[in-house]
Scaffold this motif. Structure first.
Motif, PDB file in Angstrom:
ATOM      1  N   SER A   1      28.353  45.840  43.473  1.00  0.00           N
ATOM      2  CA  SER A   1      29.398  44.846  43.185  1.00  0.00           C
ATOM      3  C   SER A   1      28.948  43.748  42.233  1.00  0.00           C
ATOM      4  O   SER A   1      29.693  42.797  41.995  1.00  0.00           O
ATOM      5  N   PHE A   2      27.735  43.843  41.690  1.00  0.00           N
ATOM      6  CA  PHE A   2      27.228  42.834  40.759  1.00  0.00           C
ATOM      7  C   PHE A   2      27.728  43.121  39.346  1.00  0.00           C
ATOM      8  O   PHE A   2      27.970  44.276  38.995  1.00  0.00           O
ATOM      9  N   PRO A   3      27.908  42.087  38.515  1.00  0.00           N
ATOM     10  CA  PRO A   3      27.603  40.669  38.733  1.00  0.00           C
ATOM     11  C   PRO A   3      28.665  39.905  39.524  1.00  0.00           C
ATOM     12  O   PRO A   3      28.487  38.727  39.810  1.00  0.00           O
ATOM     13  N   GLY A   4      29.743  40.575  39.882  1.00  0.00           N
ATOM     14  CA  GLY A   4      30.745  39.940  40.725  1.00  0.00           C
ATOM     15  C   GLY A   4      31.735  39.075  39.976  1.00  0.00           C
ATOM     16  O   GLY A   4      31.679  38.924  38.756  1.00  0.00           O
ATOM     17  N   MET A   5      32.656  38.513  40.740  1.00  0.00           N
ATOM     18  CA  MET A   5      33.675  37.621  40.195  1.00  0.00           C
ATOM     19  C   MET A   5      33.957  36.509  41.199  1.00  0.00           C
ATOM     20  O   MET A   5      33.942  36.746  42.410  1.00  0.00           O
ATOM     21  N   GLU A   6      34.258  35.336  40.696  1.00  0.00           N
ATOM     22  CA  GLU A   6      34.481  34.185  41.560  1.00  0.00           C
ATOM     23  C   GLU A   6      35.698  34.373  42.440  1.00  0.00           C
ATOM     24  O   GLU A   6      35.740  33.896  43.574  1.00  0.00           O
TER      25      GLU A   6
ATOM     26  N   GLY B   1      37.188  37.556  43.108  1.00  0.00           N
ATOM     27  CA  GLY B   1      37.363  38.967  43.400  1.00  0.00           C
ATOM     28  C   GLY B   1      37.311  39.246  44.896  1.00  0.00           C
ATOM     29  O   GLY B   1      37.634  38.400  45.728  1.00  0.00           O
ATOM     30  N   SER B   2      36.886  40.461  45.246  1.00  0.00           N
ATOM     31  CA  SER B   2      36.734  40.849  46.648  1.00  0.00           C
ATOM     32  C   SER B   2      35.616  40.033  47.293  1.00  0.00           C
ATOM     33  O   SER B   2      34.892  39.283  46.622  1.00  0.00           O
ATOM     34  N   LEU B   3      35.466  40.172  48.606  1.00  0.00           N
ATOM     35  CA  LEU B   3      34.384  39.494  49.302  1.00  0.00           C
ATOM     36  C   LEU B   3      33.041  39.856  48.683  1.00  0.00           C
ATOM     37  O   LEU B   3      32.197  38.985  48.432  1.00  0.00           O
ATOM     38  N   ALA B   4      32.828  41.145  48.416  1.00  0.00           N
ATOM     39  CA  ALA B   4      31.576  41.588  47.800  1.00  0.00           C
ATOM     40  C   ALA B   4      31.390  40.955  46.427  1.00  0.00           C
ATOM     41  O   ALA B   4      30.297  40.485  46.079  1.00  0.00           O
ATOM     42  N   ALA B   5      32.462  40.935  45.632  1.00  0.00           N
ATOM     43  CA  ALA B   5      32.382  40.364  44.289  1.00  0.00           C
ATOM     44  C   ALA B   5      32.071  38.872  44.331  1.00  0.00           C
ATOM     45  O   ALA B   5      31.320  38.350  43.488  1.00  0.00           O
ATOM     46  N   ARG B   6      32.622  38.169  45.312  1.00  0.00           N
ATOM     47  CA  ARG B   6      32.385  36.721  45.424  1.00  0.00           C
ATOM     48  C   ARG B   6      30.934  36.433  45.827  1.00  0.00           C
ATOM     49  O   ARG B   6      30.313  35.509  45.293  1.00  0.00           O
ATOM     50  N   ILE B   7      30.391  37.221  46.768  1.00  0.00           N
ATOM     51  CA  ILE B   7      29.003  37.018  47.172  1.00  0.00           C
ATOM     52  C   ILE B   7      28.067  37.351  46.021  1.00  0.00           C
ATOM     53  O   ILE B   7      27.090  36.639  45.768  1.00  0.00           O
ATOM     54  N   ALA B   8      28.353  38.445  45.302  1.00  0.00           N
ATOM     55  CA  ALA B   8      27.529  38.814  44.153  1.00  0.00           C
ATOM     56  C   ALA B   8      27.563  37.722  43.091  1.00  0.00           C
ATOM     57  O   ALA B   8      26.517  37.357  42.513  1.00  0.00           O
TER      58      ALA B   8
END
Length: 349
Positions: A109-114, A116-123
């Motif tokens: 899920s990296f680099p993620g999104m501010e 996005g999904s829970l995974a994207a936010r943590i990434a």
């Protein structure tokens, strides 16, 4: 004089060490949840290295590796900064699960999104707060549930700086692994941060050899980067790590009950009997044989298998005998004479 390190708006000045709670999404009970981050900021200037574990929440060896690392007496003489994150996937860790509650794999899920999904936010949070202010990184992993990995390093060894710290880590086997889409390693490398991925042991289990090897390897890297002073006495030379030419999984020929014949780290030749798959009566039995010479770097520990399931991970080398000797020496050097009693701190490597 070193530079301050700021995480979640809190500053750790040179010469200080501090634990910072990095907030992540609350539980649905409205209970606050935080990713624990420990910063050791040396008085003197040097690189910043992050070490993280439990991106997959059921991979526990790395949590213990970081605990022992932070207690290592040499860390008091650190140059630069060490950022240690023992539990990245806090939700998965609480559930003893590889995944996040929405079944997403954080390491895809990296680099993620501010937003996005829970995974994207943590990434996204991890990239902004940790990776953005680091020059090097080490990500600690294990095999999956019911799978054991021989201690080894996976890294993009075509990069000379990554290869330098990978060799310093000191496992007998290294895999020149391509960058995987969505992984922390890929996202960090794209930001110019050389990354090592240490694989060792099994999910939901502590393995003493893997833990000792992890602590020693990280300390070796810190010394290679001049973040820690060299040892004051001659150290016996460690075998030079060998890069595998290739690796492949040997899979179950049919569903049934699996009996393994070779242990993790074993040297095998083409045609070696690796195990048998049979039905519960033993009326149907199929042999599983090695397709090539190699070293067993991964193995399933579960006797119940489906057709096509991965059973053995073989790494191939030009000189298998030499690598086998290195693996044996590595294991003997790290195997404790006695395992620590339950509740004790265990050896510091």
């Amino acid at each position: 004089m070193g530079a301050p390190i700021s995480i979640n708006g809190l500053t750790v000045d040179p010469g200080e060490r501090r634990t910072i709670n990095l907030p992540v999404a609350k539980l649905y009970t409205h209970t606050n949840l935080a990713m624990p981050v420990h910063v050791v900021n040396g008085r003197r200037e040097g690189p910043t290295l992050f070490v993280c574990a439990a991106i997959h929440g059921d991979e526990l060896n790395g949590v213990e590796i970081i605990r022992r690392l932070l207690k290592h007496p040499a860390v008091k003489r650190l140059r630069g900064a060490l950022i240690a994150i023992p539990i990245v996937n806090v939700h998965g860790f609480l559930d003893r699960s590889r995944y996040l509650p929405d079944r997403r794999d954080l390491n895809r899920s990296f680099p993620g999104m501010e937003r996005g999904s829970l995974a994207a936010r943590i990434a996204n949070l991890f990239m902004a707060e940790i990776v953005a202010q680091s020059q090097y990184g080490i990500d600690l992993h294990t095999g999956g549930v019911h799978r054991t990995n021989l201690p080894h390093i996976r890294a993009y060894l075509n990069d000379s700086e990554t290869a330098r710290i990978a060799k310093a880590f000191g496992t007998p086997v290294m895999i020149n692994a391509d960058l995987r889409d969505g992984s922390l390693r890929q996202a960090a490398v794209e930001k110019g941060v050389p990354m090592l991925l240490y694989e060792a042991g099994e999910a939901l289990r502590f393995d003493e050899v893997s833990i000792r090897a992890g602590v020693r390897g990280i300390v070796n890297v810190l010394r290679e980067l001049k973040m820690l002073p060299a040892t004051g006495h001659p150290r016996k030379s460690e075998p030079r790590p060998v890069v595998a030419r290739a690796s492949n999984w040997v899979r179950a020929p049919e569903s049934g009950i699996f009996r393994a014949s070779v242990p993790i780290g074993a040297k095998v030749e083409k045609g070696t009997l690796l195990g048998m798959v049979s039905d519960s009566f033993g009326e149907s039995e199929l042999e599983v044989r090695a397709p090539s010479d190699g070293i067993v770097i991964g193995r399933s520990n579960l006797p119940l298998v489906h057709e096509g399931e991965a059973l053995f991970h073989l790494a191939r080398f030009q000189k298998v005998d030499a690598v086998s000797a290195r693996v044996d020496a590595f294991h003997e050097d790290l195997l404790p004479e006695e395992l620590p009693d339950e509740g004790t701190e265990g050896p510091i490597v």
